[in-house]
Structure formats: structure tokens, C-alpha cells
Design a protein around this motif. Structure first.
Motif, PDB file in Angstrom:
ATOM      1  N   UNK A   1      -4.374 -26.240 -18.534  1.00 22.59           N
ATOM      2  CA  UNK A   1      -4.246 -27.397 -19.445  1.00 22.59           C
ATOM      3  C   UNK A   1      -3.180 -27.202 -20.515  1.00 22.59           C
ATOM      4  N   UNK A   2      -2.774 -25.960 -20.780  1.00 19.91           N
ATOM      5  CA  UNK A   2      -1.694 -25.734 -21.738  1.00 19.91           C
ATOM      6  C   UNK A   2      -0.409 -26.399 -21.261  1.00 19.91           C
ATOM      7  N   UNK A   3      -0.161 -26.360 -19.955  1.00 18.69           N
ATOM      8  CA  UNK A   3       1.015 -27.038 -19.390  1.00 18.69           C
ATOM      9  C   UNK A   3       0.903 -28.551 -19.565  1.00 18.69           C
ATOM     10  N   UNK A   4      -0.312 -29.072 -19.472  1.00 16.21           N
ATOM     11  CA  UNK A   4      -0.530 -30.511 -19.632  1.00 16.21           C
ATOM     12  C   UNK A   4      -0.120 -30.984 -21.027  1.00 16.21           C
ATOM     13  N   UNK A   5      -0.402 -30.175 -22.042  1.00 14.07           N
ATOM     14  CA  UNK A   5      -0.150 -30.597 -23.425  1.00 14.07           C
ATOM     15  C   UNK A   5       1.283 -30.346 -23.898  1.00 14.07           C
ATOM     16  N   UNK A   6       2.117 -29.728 -23.078  1.00 19.73           N
ATOM     17  CA  UNK A   6       3.492 -29.434 -23.507  1.00 19.73           C
ATOM     18  C   UNK A   6       4.251 -30.676 -23.984  1.00 19.73           C
TER      19      UNK A   6
ATOM     20  N   UNK B   1      -0.755 -15.571 -16.530  1.00 18.03           N
ATOM     21  CA  UNK B   1      -0.243 -16.447 -15.472  1.00 18.03           C
ATOM     22  C   UNK B   1      -0.720 -15.926 -14.113  1.00 18.03           C
ATOM     23  N   UNK B   2      -1.257 -16.825 -13.317  1.00 17.98           N
ATOM     24  CA  UNK B   2      -1.691 -16.486 -11.960  1.00 17.98           C
ATOM     25  C   UNK B   2      -0.850 -17.314 -10.978  1.00 17.98           C
TER      26      UNK B   2
ATOM     27  N   UNK C   1      -1.022 -26.063  -9.710  1.00 19.16           N
ATOM     28  CA  UNK C   1      -1.845 -26.547 -10.822  1.00 19.16           C
ATOM     29  C   UNK C   1      -1.014 -26.657 -12.099  1.00 19.16           C
ATOM     30  N   UNK C   2      -0.152 -25.657 -12.349  1.00 18.25           N
ATOM     31  CA  UNK C   2       0.701 -25.702 -13.539  1.00 18.25           C
ATOM     32  C   UNK C   2       1.619 -26.921 -13.497  1.00 18.25           C
ATOM     33  N   UNK C   3       2.262 -27.114 -12.347  1.00 19.04           N
ATOM     34  CA  UNK C   3       3.197 -28.225 -12.215  1.00 19.04           C
ATOM     35  C   UNK C   3       2.479 -29.566 -12.279  1.00 19.04           C
ATOM     36  N   UNK C   4       1.317 -29.648 -11.619  1.00 21.85           N
ATOM     37  CA  UNK C   4       0.545 -30.895 -11.639  1.00 21.85           C
ATOM     38  C   UNK C   4       0.101 -31.230 -13.058  1.00 21.85           C
ATOM     39  N   UNK C   5      -0.367 -30.219 -13.793  1.00 20.55           N
ATOM     40  CA  UNK C   5      -0.813 -30.437 -15.170  1.00 20.55           C
ATOM     41  C   UNK C   5       0.349 -30.915 -16.040  1.00 20.55           C
ATOM     42  N   UNK C   6       1.502 -30.295 -15.878  1.00 22.40           N
ATOM     43  CA  UNK C   6       2.683 -30.679 -16.662  1.00 22.40           C
ATOM     44  C   UNK C   6       3.068 -32.130 -16.379  1.00 22.40           C
ATOM     45  N   UNK C   7       3.094 -32.512 -15.106  1.00 26.87           N
ATOM     46  CA  UNK C   7       3.500 -33.878 -14.773  1.00 26.87           C
ATOM     47  C   UNK C   7       2.431 -34.904 -15.134  1.00 26.87           C
TER      48      UNK C   7
ATOM     49  N   UNK D   1       9.746 -23.212 -23.020  1.00 26.00           N
ATOM     50  CA  UNK D   1      10.539 -22.077 -22.554  1.00 26.00           C
ATOM     51  C   UNK D   1       9.651 -20.882 -22.223  1.00 26.00           C
ATOM     52  N   UNK D   2       8.702 -20.587 -23.089  1.00 28.73           N
ATOM     53  CA  UNK D   2       7.852 -19.409 -22.910  1.00 28.73           C
ATOM     54  C   UNK D   2       6.923 -19.570 -21.708  1.00 28.73           C
ATOM     55  N   UNK D   3       6.240 -20.697 -21.613  1.00 28.66           N
ATOM     56  CA  UNK D   3       5.282 -20.895 -20.519  1.00 28.66           C
ATOM     57  C   UNK D   3       5.971 -20.987 -19.163  1.00 28.66           C
TER      58      UNK D   3
END
Length: 418
Positions: A24-29, A109-110, A116-122, A401-403
Motif C-alpha cells: 500500500x505504500x506504493x499506492x499512496x505515492x 521488498x519482496x 502487486x507493487x505496480x498494481x498498487x501504484x497504478x 525514487x527510494x521505493x
């Protein structure tokens, strides 16, 4: 034995929980930095229960990007020694803290959660975009006051300064997937990518973020270079055509974009004809001028992270121009150079060189990896946008940048040694 089993189970649960909190951290970026920071802190707390911390950290610190990010933050902190305005220095230096935690984020990071990271970000981009369109069309004002700049920007959560580079990066990821992977995509995937990327680009152009617009055009140029690596003339021709046509269409069809371009022209006129730098673009240009003068006087160590405002006033007080006071030259390269000197600038360049080297290595070993274009895009994005703002210490963009660096370059971390 039962106790050992319980401890082992607790460690596994803690580690899994910590890893899941990163999604969810990627979602809130593209939304807000506070939830991202909260999730990262919670993930780190769970990580402390996973055991073997010292060995994990020792190994994570060996990652090339861990060294680059920590060194970058260190040069900012060390400049506190010679800064006069310690309060201002502490205010700015705390913005570099996330870079010190990069090794831990790397551990959290796993790679199994890639989609999941990409889906959350989008999903975060989609939510921001829907609300942005709603504001643009007058459907909602998101409860903002009439004079709120985010209302005028048509951005629901963060202003256009932070929003536009993130949206540009999202558009690039969509377009690179579409253009580079066209043959492998199914029809419905092509249609989805075309529609989503188009709406993102339109959103970018009506939310007033000129930095994001320039970044997107630069990223489009890169897409075609990647698409036609052996046909440079074709790639450059297509890139130039698109980077010319898109702004022209936007200028003729989107009043918001036309307004921003016209304002930019007026800013230049006010500066050079009226000696008035009290405009968005004029302020940046005059800040860059003052920064160069500061660098000339303090090239080795800089003036210290808290003293840019004071030195800026010294320079500007001798100029026959109306100006705004500032503690930020709106340029990461200049901010780093003026405050931390040549060592600080080298630490910043070191981040780019490290990302570039790791990306090059990945293209050599896994040339068809679908993440490789994203790595190139991340590098190009953060080469371009710091020209217009100090984006490596701005909240959402520094976390981006970090994530993404931890996610994209996790493979260079050898977990087998732990």
C-alpha cells in the motif's frame, strides 16, 4: 523446542507482515507522503521482530544503491557543521532521512510482489486521476477553499509540483509497455494501455505541472530510442515528431495548458524587460543565477544546508531586480552544490551513476526483462526533474525514487548470504 518453533513462527509472520505493508505504500505515492511514511515505519517495526537484524543490515548496506543513498544523505548532514542557521539546517537535513533507511526498505521488498507493487501504484494514479478530472470538470471541489492552489491545479491531494513528475512517470511506464511490448500484448491489453496512457497524459497537461510535461517529453524520446536501438535516425525522428505534436495539440485544445505556456512567456517578459522576478519562472531563473554566484564563492564545502537563504539575500541585495526571498533555488543540482559543495554534487551524481550502471548490467544479463525500461525511465526522470525543483528532498518524489529503486534493483542484493 516448542519455544523455538513459536519464535520461528513469530519471525516469519513479522517478516511477511512487514513485506505486505510495503504494497500500500506504493499506492499512496501519488496521493500523500504521510501514509507512505507511516506504512514504512510500521513495516520497519515488524521487521525488527524478524530476527537476524545485524546480519541482514550488514548485507543490505553492501548494495551499491545503499552506499550511494547513504553517502548522499551524509553529505547533507555533515554540512550542518559549518552552517550558521542551525534551525534551518535541521529542517532541511531531516528531509534526507528516508535515504538512510533505504537498506531496510531494500530488505522489506519482496520480488514476488512485483505485480502487486505496480498494481498498487497504478491504482493510486487512477484514483488521483479520477478525482482530478472531477475537479477539472467542475463535478467536485474536494472541499477545498476557492483560493486553494490545489483547486486551481485540479489536483485532489498534492499540488502540481509534486503530482506532475509522478504522473509523467506513470504515463511513461504505460507507453513503454505499449510500444516496446506491442507484439506480445493481447488486443484488450493494447486498448487498455492506450486509453489509460491517453487519460494520464491529458491529466498531466491540464494540471499545470510544467516540469512533468517536460519530463514526459524527455521520456517519450527515450521510449523510441529503446524501441529502435539500431535505427537511431528513425527513433530520433519519431521522438521529435511526437514531442512537437503533443504540446501543439495540448496548446490548441486545453485552455489550462495554453494558460501555463502563456504565463511562462509573460514571466520571461517581466524579468528581462521590467526587472521583475516575482513570478514563477522569473523566480527560478534569478535563483539559479544567485546559486551560481554562491558556488563561485564556496565551491568546495558549500555554505551549509541551512544558509542558502542568507547567502541568496547577500547576492540579490546587490541586484537591480524585484525578487522573492527563498531558501531553495528550485534546482536539486544547485541546492546540493551550494549547500554541500563539490562533495555533495558528487554524491548526487553518484546516485545516477549507480542506477545507470545497475541498469546497464541488467540489460546485459536479462535484456528482455520487462522492468528494464522502467529502470531507464526512473533514471531519466530524476535527471530531468531536478533541473526545475529540489525533487530529491521533496516528500512524494524522494519516496518515489527510494521505493522504486529498492523494488527495481532488489536483484542486486544477495539474500543467500544471510
Amino acid at each position: 523446542m516448542h519455544l523455538n518453533y513459536s519464535q520461528s513462527k513469530l519471525r516469519r509472520i513479522s517478516k511477511t507482515t512487514a513485506e505486505l505493508l510495503i504494497i500500500p505504500a506504493f499506492f499512496f505515492l501519488p496521493i500523500q507522503a504521510a501514509p507512505v511514511n507511516t506504512l514504512l515505519v510500521l513495516a520497519m517495526l515488524f521487521w525488527t521482530l524478524s530476527g537476524n537484524l545485524s546480519q541482514q543490515l550488514t548485507q543490505a548496506l553492501k548494495h551499491p544503491l545503499s552506499k550511494a543513498f547513504v553517502f548522499f544523505a551524509f553529505t547533507a548532514f555533515i554540512s550542518l557543521i559549518w552552517t550558521d542557521n542551525l534551525e534551518q539546517g535541521l529542517h532541511f537535513s531531516e528531509k534526507y532521512l528516508p535515504y538512510l533507511f533505504f537498506p531496510v526498505i531494500l530488505l522489506l521488498i519482496n520480488t514476488k510482489f512485483q505485480t502487486h507493487y505496480l498494481a498498487a501504484f497504478f491504482l493510486g494514479i487512477a484514483l488521483s486521476e479520477i478525482l482530478s478530472y472531477s475537479m477539472w470538470l467542475g463535478i467536485t471541489d474536494m472541499g477545498k477553499a476557492p483560493n486553494d492552489p490545489n483547486l486551481w491545479d485540479h489536483t485532489a491531494f498534492i499540488g502540481h509540483v509534486l503530482y506532475s513528475p509522478i504522473v509523467a512517470f506513470a504515463a511513461y511506464m504505460m507507453l513503454s509497455r505499449l510500444i516496446l511490448g506491442w507484439k506480445e500484448l493481447k488486443t484488450w491489453q493494447r486498448i487498455s494501455l492506450v486509453l489509460f496512457s491517453t487519460t494520464i497524459i491529458i491529466n498531466l497537461f491540464f494540471t499545470h505541472g510544467r516540469t512533468g510535461m517536460v519530463a514526459l517529453l524527455g521520456l517519450l524520446f527515450v521510449v523510441f530510442l529503446l524501441r529502435f536501438p539500431k535505427a537511431k535516425f528513425k527513433a530520433i525522428t519519431l521522438s521529435l515528431a511526437l514531442t512537437t505534436v503533443i504540446p501543439l495539440i495540448a496548446y490548441s485544445t486545453l485552455d489550462d495548458f495554453k494558460q501555463r505556456v502563456d504565463i511562462g512567456k509573460d514571466d520571461i517578459t517581466h524579468l528581462f524587460e521590467n526587472n521583475n522576478a516575482e513570478t514563477s519562472l522569473g523566480h527560478r531563473l534569478i535563483s539559479w543565477y544567485a546559486s551560481i554566484e554562491i558556488i563561485k564563492e564556496n565551491p568546495v564545502l558549500g555554505v551549509g544546508i541551512g544558509d542558502f537563504a542568507k547567502e541568496y539575500e547577500k547576492i540579490m541585495s546587490t541586484q537591480n531586480v524585484k525578487y522573492w526571498s527563498t531558501s531553495n533555488p528550485h534546482n536539486q543540482y544547485l541546492f546540493t552544490f551550494t549547500t554541500s559543495g563539490i562533495i555533495g554534487l558528487l554524491s548526487l551524481v553518484g546516485i545516477y551513476l549507480t542506477i545507470g550502471y545497475l541498469t546497464y548490467q541488467d540489460y546485459k544479463t536479462t535484456p528482455k526483462n520487462e522492468l528494464n525500461p522502467i529502470k531507464v525511465g526512473l533514471l531519466i526522470l530524476f535527471l530531468i526533474i531536478p533541473l526545475a525543483e529540489s525533487y530529491l528532498w521533496r516528500s512524494n518524489t524522494s519516496l518515489l525514487l527510494i521505493l522504486f529503486s529498492a523494488f527495481l534493483f532488489k536483484k542486486h542484493f544477495n539474500e543467500n548470504k544471510i
